[in-house]
Enzyme design. Structure first.
Site, PDB file in Angstrom:
ATOM      1  NE  ARG A 220       0.774  10.140  10.279  1.00  0.00           N
ATOM      2  CZ  ARG A 220       0.562   9.103   9.688  1.00  0.00           C
ATOM      3  NH1 ARG A 220      -0.478   8.274  10.006  1.00  0.00           N
ATOM      4  NH2 ARG A 220       1.615   8.656   9.005  1.00  0.00           N
TER       5      ARG A 220
ATOM      6  CG  ASP B  70       3.448   1.683   9.354  1.00  0.00           C
ATOM      7  OD1 ASP B  70       3.030   2.311  10.249  1.00  0.00           O
ATOM      8  OD2 ASP B  70       3.585   1.749   8.354  1.00  0.00           O
TER       9      ASP B  70
ATOM     10  CB  CYS C 147      -3.818   6.918  11.405  1.00  0.00           C
ATOM     11  SG  CYS C 147      -3.989   5.243  10.304  1.00  0.00           S
TER      12      CYS C 147
ATOM     13  NE  ARG D 273       1.454  11.896   7.507  1.00  0.00           N
ATOM     14  CZ  ARG D 273       1.605  13.269   7.546  1.00  0.00           C
ATOM     15  NH1 ARG D 273       0.885  14.196   8.106  1.00  0.00           N
ATOM     16  NH2 ARG D 273       2.945  13.640   7.379  1.00  0.00           N
TER      17      ARG D 273
ATOM     18  NE  ARG E   9      -6.672   4.691   6.113  1.00  0.00           N
ATOM     19  CZ  ARG E   9      -5.777   5.125   6.788  1.00  0.00           C
ATOM     20  NH1 ARG E   9      -6.104   5.249   7.947  1.00  0.00           N
ATOM     21  NH2 ARG E   9      -4.846   5.489   6.304  1.00  0.00           N
TER      22      ARG E   9
ATOM     23  CB  ILE F 138       8.255   6.802  14.011  1.00  0.00           C
ATOM     24  CG1 ILE F 138       9.472   5.865  13.857  1.00  0.00           C
ATOM     25  CG2 ILE F 138       7.890   7.344  12.581  1.00  0.00           C
ATOM     26  CD1 ILE F 138      10.646   6.513  13.471  1.00  0.00           C
TER      27      ILE F 138
ATOM     28  CE  LYS G  77      -1.798   1.647   4.014  1.00  0.00           C
ATOM     29  NZ  LYS G  77      -1.331   3.100   4.278  1.00  0.00           N
ATOM     30  CG  ASN G  78       2.504   2.704   3.361  1.00  0.00           C
ATOM     31  OD1 ASN G  78       1.213   3.077   3.503  1.00  0.00           O
ATOM     32  ND2 ASN G  78       2.990   2.462   4.865  1.00  0.00           N
TER      33      ASN G  78
HETATM   34  C1  UD1 Z   1       4.758   6.703   6.159  1.00  0.00           C
HETATM   35  C2  UD1 Z   1       3.827   5.714   5.993  1.00  0.00           C
HETATM   36  C3  UD1 Z   1       3.295   5.383   7.170  1.00  0.00           C
HETATM   37  C4  UD1 Z   1       4.322   4.927   8.402  1.00  0.00           C
HETATM   38  C5  UD1 Z   1       5.367   6.104   8.213  1.00  0.00           C
HETATM   39  C6  UD1 Z   1       6.851   5.852   9.074  1.00  0.00           C
HETATM   40  C7  UD1 Z   1       2.833   5.834   3.625  1.00  0.00           C
HETATM   41  C8  UD1 Z   1       1.787   6.206   3.040  1.00  0.00           C
HETATM   42  N1  UD1 Z   1       2.893   6.220   5.176  1.00  0.00           N
HETATM   43  O1  UD1 Z   1       3.932   8.007   6.417  1.00  0.00           O
HETATM   44  O2  UD1 Z   1       2.683   4.151   7.340  1.00  0.00           O
HETATM   45  O3  UD1 Z   1       4.106   4.782   9.506  1.00  0.00           O
HETATM   46  O4  UD1 Z   1       6.050   6.582   6.895  1.00  0.00           O
HETATM   47  O5  UD1 Z   1       7.419   4.697   8.551  1.00  0.00           O
HETATM   48  O6  UD1 Z   1       4.139   5.655   3.275  1.00  0.00           O
HETATM   49  N2  UD1 Z   1       6.987  14.476  10.039  1.00  0.00           N
HETATM   50  C9  UD1 Z   1       6.855  16.031  10.279  1.00  0.00           C
HETATM   51  N3  UD1 Z   1       6.798  16.926   9.544  1.00  0.00           N
HETATM   52  C10 UD1 Z   1       6.554  16.386   7.846  1.00  0.00           C
HETATM   53  C11 UD1 Z   1       6.418  14.881   7.837  1.00  0.00           C
HETATM   54  C12 UD1 Z   1       6.368  14.242   8.826  1.00  0.00           C
HETATM   55  O7  UD1 Z   1       7.135  16.308  11.465  1.00  0.00           O
HETATM   56  O8  UD1 Z   1       6.112  17.244   7.148  1.00  0.00           O
HETATM   57  C13 UD1 Z   1       7.010  13.785  11.031  1.00  0.00           C
HETATM   58  C14 UD1 Z   1       5.974  12.788  11.258  1.00  0.00           C
HETATM   59  O9  UD1 Z   1       5.158  13.297  12.340  1.00  0.00           O
HETATM   60  C15 UD1 Z   1       6.584  11.526  12.084  1.00  0.00           C
HETATM   61  C16 UD1 Z   1       7.864  11.346  11.387  1.00  0.00           C
HETATM   62  O10 UD1 Z   1       8.153  12.752  10.854  1.00  0.00           O
HETATM   63  O11 UD1 Z   1       6.737  11.793  13.288  1.00  0.00           O
HETATM   64  C17 UD1 Z   1       7.814  10.457  10.242  1.00  0.00           C
HETATM   65  O12 UD1 Z   1       6.868  10.592   9.378  1.00  0.00           O
HETATM   66  P1  UD1 Z   1       7.115  10.078   7.693  1.00  0.00           P
HETATM   67  O13 UD1 Z   1       8.417   9.377   7.475  1.00  0.00           O
HETATM   68  O14 UD1 Z   1       6.903  11.439   7.024  1.00  0.00           O
HETATM   69  O15 UD1 Z   1       5.801   9.139   7.704  1.00  0.00           O
HETATM   70  P2  UD1 Z   1       4.629   9.335   6.452  1.00  0.00           P
HETATM   71  O16 UD1 Z   1       5.477   9.406   5.039  1.00  0.00           O
HETATM   72  O17 UD1 Z   1       3.543  10.282   6.774  1.00  0.00           O
END
Ligand code: UD1
Length: 419
Positions: free
Chosen positions: A122, A306, A117, A93, A398, A328, A22-23
């Site tokens: 986030r 995850d 979620c 998201r 989902r 995370i 999915k991701n």
């Molecule tokens: C992706 C995955 C999700 C997984 C996560 C971490 C997808 C669709 N989802 O989410 O399932 O749990 O990676 O492996 O691929 N952060 C910020 N600012 C931002 C973006 C992120 O502060 O603009 C923080 C987040 O709040 C979090 C950390 O960075 O604490 C990691 O997030 P990120 O790696 O960006 O996760 P996603 O890409 O949202």
């Protein structure tokens, strides 16, 4: 709203076909917006998040021709900039991933702040930061992300303060339009990032270094028709590995790749689970007791956030006490009170959960709160004595294709009922 009724205590035995990731699929669908040439994606998982992402790009004018449940050709030749409204993006998201492609190709993007979620704050600040480093103006205004780059994006150094998966993907996609070389420093190394690079490369992009903390992209891209096979879902594979472990059974996970499951596979082996490659994927078996092991979630190749909830369900029946630290996301412990309702002994101390293993869990009605929390309750229900009712199954839809059916085929007693 559907519920799952699980009668626990059965060993799982059999074969589970692991779906596409999915991701990995979500950014690839967003990437279709970049190119005037068609992109065919195969091995798409049939899950609600993918359907939702397809409808998001559909709203931007991408023509979608589906072939069966797992293949779609996305043609963005006539795509245009339109607002991505709240009713479509609120559901998850990952819809923020259309931001980079839209601003890169059309010079502007208006995207509602995403939902998704309920796992703590986030933010999307890093997505805005990487676009700004490529020369766009990107801000949040009244619940909307507004980005523009009227004279196009410029390649350069993009420094990520932390290796966010999504922000790395936004930077990679946007940089395919930037003039000259872009270097993404402190990039995420997740297999899904590597698979996006493979997909973009098939589409014509010139990308080096995906899978390391430094990714370089040479733009602008000459686009070409492309076909890409999405990688198998390592989180789904890890979840079924834990299903085998928690029920004391053995499952062959076809399509699963050991190299994507590094840290969780090692930790499961230390806990007493045997995992070995077969011709078709991986075999996972547990014969003796499960030992308590401490885990800290980390970026890839560390233990993935995850799989944290699923692993906690396993530790709830382990021999001994384990600590599980979440680094995370904040507030990613919504499964704790629900697992406790099933007899798990878990104490929360800030971002650490102390799990004292118990000989058994007891079935109970529980509430699913987010995707991975929900599946941890299903796993606990498989091991528990008596009946567990998991409410709000839409969270599972989902991200897990055919979860109940796959488990039933391996001997689980699960029924999905409609209220
Ligand atoms: C992706 C995955 C999700 C997984 C996560 C971490 C997808 C669709 N989802 O989410 O399932 O749990 O990676 O492996 O691929 N952060 C910020 N600012 C931002 C973006 C992120 O502060 O603009 C923080 C987040 O709040 C979090 C950390 O960075 O604490 C990691 O997030 P990120 O790696 O960006 O996760 P996603 O890409 O949202």
């Amino acid at each position: 709203m559907d519920r799952l009724l699980i009668d626990g205590g059965r060993r799982l035995e059999g074969t589970v076909a692991i779906a596409g990731a999915k991701n990995a699929a979500l950014p690839q669908i967003a990437a279709s917006l970049l190119s005037p040439e068609p992109l065919t994606l195969t091995n798409l998982p049939a899950v609600a998040d993918v359907t939702n992402m397809l409808s998001v790009v559909g709203r931007h004018g991408v023509k979608i021709a589906a072939k069966g449940a797992h293949e779609a050709t996305l043609d963005a030749a006539a795509a245009e900039h339109v607002e991505a409204p709240y009713d479509v993006v609120r559901k998850m998201r990952a819809t923020v991933l259309v931001l980079g492609p839209l601003v890169a190709r059309f010079g502007k993007a208006h995207v509602s702040l995403p939902g998704g979620c309920a796992i703590g704050a986030r933010p999307i600040d890093l997505h805005l930061k990487v676009l700004a480093q490529l020369g766009a103006q990107a801000d949040v205004d009244g619940g909307m992300i507004v980005a523009s780059a009227p004279s196009g994006l410029m390649g350069g150094r993009v420094l990520l303060p932390s290796p966010s998966v999504g922000a790395t993907e936004t930077a990679m996609m946007a940089a395919t339009y930037a003039k000259g070389e872009t270097e993404i420093v402190n990039a995420a190394c997740e297999p899904e990032v590597v698979d996006l690079a493979a997909c973009l490369t098939a589409m014509g992009a010139r990308i080096d270094g995906a899978g390391t903390h430094r990714i370089s992209i040479l733009g602008p891209t000459t686009w070409r028709p492309a076909r890409h096979h999405t990688i198998p879902d390592r989180i789904e594979a890890g979840t079924y590995a834990i299903a085998a472990a928690i029920t004391g059974g053995h499952l062959e996970l076809t399509g699963a790749r050991l190299e994507h499951l590094g840290a969780p596979a090692q930790i499961l082996e230390t806990a007493g689970v045997r995992i070995f490659p077969t011709d078709r994927g991986l075999m996972v078996a547990r014969e003796g007791k499960i030992s308590a092991i401490d885990v800290t979630t980390e970026s890839y190749p560390g233990f993935p956030t995850d799989l944290q909830a699923q692993f906690m369900a396993l530790m709830a029946i382990a021999d001994g006490t384990s600590t599980i630290r979440e680094t995370i996301f904040e507030n990613r412990f919504m499964h704790v009170p629900e697992l406790s309702r099933m007899g798990a002994d878990i104490t929360l101390r800030g971002s650490t959960a102390v799990v004292r293993g118990r000989p058994k869990l007891i079935g109970a009605p529980v509430m699913a709160t987010d995707l991975r929390a929900s599946v941890s309750l299903v796993l606990a229900g498989l091991a528990a004595e008596g009946r567990t009712t998991v409410n709000r199954v839409y969270h599972l839809d989902r991200g897990y294709e055919d979860l109940a059916r796959k488990l039933v085929r391996c001997g689980a007693a699960i029924e999905r009922v409609r209220d």
